[in-house]
Design a protein around this motif. Sequence first.
Motif, PDB file in Angstrom:
ATOM      1  N   ASN A  13       0.835  -1.203   0.000  1.00  0.00           N
ATOM      2  CA  ASN A  13       0.000   0.000   0.000  1.00  0.00           C
ATOM      3  C   ASN A  13       0.869   1.253   0.000  1.00  0.00           C
ATOM      4  O   ASN A  13       1.725   1.415   0.879  1.00  0.00           O
ATOM      5  N   LEU A  14       0.665   2.116  -0.954  1.00  0.00           N
ATOM      6  CA  LEU A  14       1.259   3.451  -0.928  1.00  0.00           C
ATOM      7  C   LEU A  14       0.121   4.423  -0.703  1.00  0.00           C
ATOM      8  O   LEU A  14      -0.817   4.493  -1.511  1.00  0.00           O
ATOM      9  N   GLY A  15       0.165   5.157   0.394  1.00  0.00           N
ATOM     10  CA  GLY A  15      -0.977   6.000   0.703  1.00  0.00           C
ATOM     11  C   GLY A  15      -0.627   7.211   1.537  1.00  0.00           C
ATOM     12  O   GLY A  15       0.526   7.446   1.911  1.00  0.00           O
ATOM     13  N   VAL A  16      -1.671   7.971   1.817  1.00  0.00           N
ATOM     14  CA  VAL A  16      -1.570   9.149   2.681  1.00  0.00           C
ATOM     15  C   VAL A  16      -2.479   8.919   3.882  1.00  0.00           C
ATOM     16  O   VAL A  16      -3.611   8.449   3.724  1.00  0.00           O
ATOM     17  N   ILE A  17      -1.972   9.240   5.077  1.00  0.00           N
ATOM     18  CA  ILE A  17      -2.793   9.161   6.280  1.00  0.00           C
ATOM     19  C   ILE A  17      -2.884  10.548   6.892  1.00  0.00           C
ATOM     20  O   ILE A  17      -1.866  11.149   7.254  1.00  0.00           O
ATOM     21  N   GLU A  18      -4.070  11.074   6.937  1.00  0.00           N
ATOM     22  CA  GLU A  18      -4.293  12.372   7.566  1.00  0.00           C
ATOM     23  C   GLU A  18      -4.311  12.124   9.070  1.00  0.00           C
ATOM     24  O   GLU A  18      -5.350  11.883   9.667  1.00  0.00           O
ATOM     25  N   GLY A  19      -3.121  12.184   9.668  1.00  0.00           N
ATOM     26  CA  GLY A  19      -2.980  11.772  11.057  1.00  0.00           C
ATOM     27  C   GLY A  19      -2.297  12.799  11.929  1.00  0.00           C
ATOM     28  O   GLY A  19      -1.614  12.439  12.883  1.00  0.00           O
ATOM     29  N   PHE A  20      -2.467  14.075  11.604  1.00  0.00           N
ATOM     30  CA  PHE A  20      -1.743  15.115  12.325  1.00  0.00           C
ATOM     31  C   PHE A  20      -2.619  15.835  13.349  1.00  0.00           C
ATOM     32  O   PHE A  20      -3.838  15.772  13.316  1.00  0.00           O
ATOM     33  N   TYR A  21      -1.938  16.546  14.257  1.00  0.00           N
ATOM     34  CA  TYR A  21      -2.599  17.433  15.210  1.00  0.00           C
ATOM     35  C   TYR A  21      -2.779  18.809  14.574  1.00  0.00           C
ATOM     36  O   TYR A  21      -2.137  19.135  13.584  1.00  0.00           O
ATOM     37  N   GLY A  22      -3.637  19.626  15.179  1.00  0.00           N
ATOM     38  CA  GLY A  22      -3.774  21.001  14.734  1.00  0.00           C
ATOM     39  C   GLY A  22      -4.897  21.207  13.741  1.00  0.00           C
ATOM     40  O   GLY A  22      -5.825  20.399  13.637  1.00  0.00           O
ATOM     41  N   LYS A  23      -4.820  22.323  13.016  1.00  0.00           N
ATOM     42  CA  LYS A  23      -5.876  22.729  12.108  1.00  0.00           C
ATOM     43  C   LYS A  23      -6.131  21.656  11.057  1.00  0.00           C
ATOM     44  O   LYS A  23      -5.236  21.277  10.313  1.00  0.00           O
ATOM     45  N   PRO A  24      -7.354  21.133  10.970  1.00  0.00           N
ATOM     46  CA  PRO A  24      -7.636  20.020  10.044  1.00  0.00           C
ATOM     47  C   PRO A  24      -7.908  20.512   8.629  1.00  0.00           C
ATOM     48  O   PRO A  24      -8.131  21.699   8.390  1.00  0.00           O
ATOM     49  N   ILE A  46      -6.232   7.435   4.335  1.00  0.00           N
ATOM     50  CA  ILE A  46      -6.788   7.086   5.643  1.00  0.00           C
ATOM     51  C   ILE A  46      -7.170   8.357   6.388  1.00  0.00           C
ATOM     52  O   ILE A  46      -6.348   9.279   6.529  1.00  0.00           O
ATOM     53  N   TYR A  47      -8.409   8.394   6.851  1.00  0.00           N
ATOM     54  CA  TYR A  47      -8.914   9.511   7.641  1.00  0.00           C
ATOM     55  C   TYR A  47      -8.630   9.248   9.110  1.00  0.00           C
ATOM     56  O   TYR A  47      -9.144   8.279   9.682  1.00  0.00           O
ATOM     57  N   GLY A  48      -7.803  10.110   9.720  1.00  0.00           N
ATOM     58  CA  GLY A  48      -7.509   9.927  11.134  1.00  0.00           C
ATOM     59  C   GLY A  48      -6.963  11.177  11.786  1.00  0.00           C
ATOM     60  O   GLY A  48      -6.015  11.093  12.578  1.00  0.00           O
ATOM     61  N   PRO A  49      -7.532  12.366  11.489  1.00  0.00           N
ATOM     62  CA  PRO A  49      -6.992  13.592  12.087  1.00  0.00           C
ATOM     63  C   PRO A  49      -7.145  13.577  13.607  1.00  0.00           C
ATOM     64  O   PRO A  49      -8.170  13.160  14.140  1.00  0.00           O
ATOM     65  N   LYS A  50      -6.104  14.031  14.306  1.00  0.00           N
ATOM     66  CA  LYS A  50      -6.172  14.072  15.768  1.00  0.00           C
ATOM     67  C   LYS A  50      -7.259  15.031  16.232  1.00  0.00           C
ATOM     68  O   LYS A  50      -7.712  14.958  17.374  1.00  0.00           O
TER      69      LYS A  50
END
Length: 366
Positions: A13-24, A46-50
Amino acid sequence: MSAHLSQQFQGFNLGVIEGFYGKPWSWQTRQAYSGFLAQQGYGAYIYGPKFDLKLREHWQQPWSDSERAHLQQLARCYQQAGLKFGIALSPYEVYQHWNSHTRQALVKKMSEINAIGADILCILFDDMRGDVPELAVNQAEICDFIAQHSQAKEIIMCPTYYSDDPVLERIFGAKPEGYLELLGDRLDNKFDVFWTGPSVWSVAYPPEHLQRVASQLGRKPVIWDNYPVNDMKNWHYLFLRAFKDRLASMPSLTRGHFVNPMNQAQLSKISLSTLPMVYQQGEQYDPEHALHQALTDLVPRELAAQLAQDVADFADRGFKLLSVEEVERLKARYGQFDHPMAQEVLGWLNKEYEFDANQVQQWTQD
């Protein structure tokens, strides 16, 4: 780029994970990213914003009707673009309260996630206390329980100690002896495992390191790459350089490579567009040429030249080391451009992305 690398390399899998803190990111931005990622050769998002506490500390609370509708639409958007859609659940320290109540709550949460239609489910135990008895055993049991109630085709878990970086033990307590080995032994083979590398913010992934981790876990890891993410203490940097020191042989050493982008979605496209080149070009890959190619493809010529001129200052000095005069000059320069990337630079210069934990409730995703 015509094909997703996950299709070229079976099982990778090559992907992007939205996994950061702060402004979404906004919902609109997330949807628009499906076309960008597909065009560049990525195969998953992958949706996973802090920011979304209903995936984290408040995971037992259901999403609102509006939030649920946005997520269902997001899943359809990525799947129609030919990409896998994932959701990252962090049931905060559930292993410290593992009882009938939390089991029932997890069943409800999984029913909610199943209704969204995620292809990939992530079970994240990062950013939680780890110096507790039977950590690996309990986490493996929780993963098994969640998997029994999940309809996702793929499941990736993240350990509490997801790197060799000593910072994790300083913040989350001493790692239990033999934690990775016991976790790998207790986890069913259907689970993949996230790993950030030698450090939380790894600059490289030596083959011998990845092979050692695979031996400990009893499976090849999935890389969670914390470049170009700039959340929390790094909010005052913009990382626009191309990826470097990444292995074109990663598909033979890992099960996947997911990138955590910046809070600035449009500017993130610059570095994100270079990672597929690493895999496609192999030994011929040149970071400087890749950056030039990315700017040429993504940005109007004059803005591309301005960004290229400022790459080093943005990444190495950052906002805090810019003088008041320099900030004003940059605002005047980027204010000339009617382009989303220029608007993000201006927002950064105006401290709109400054990280403040007390500000979380003020941010919106719309």
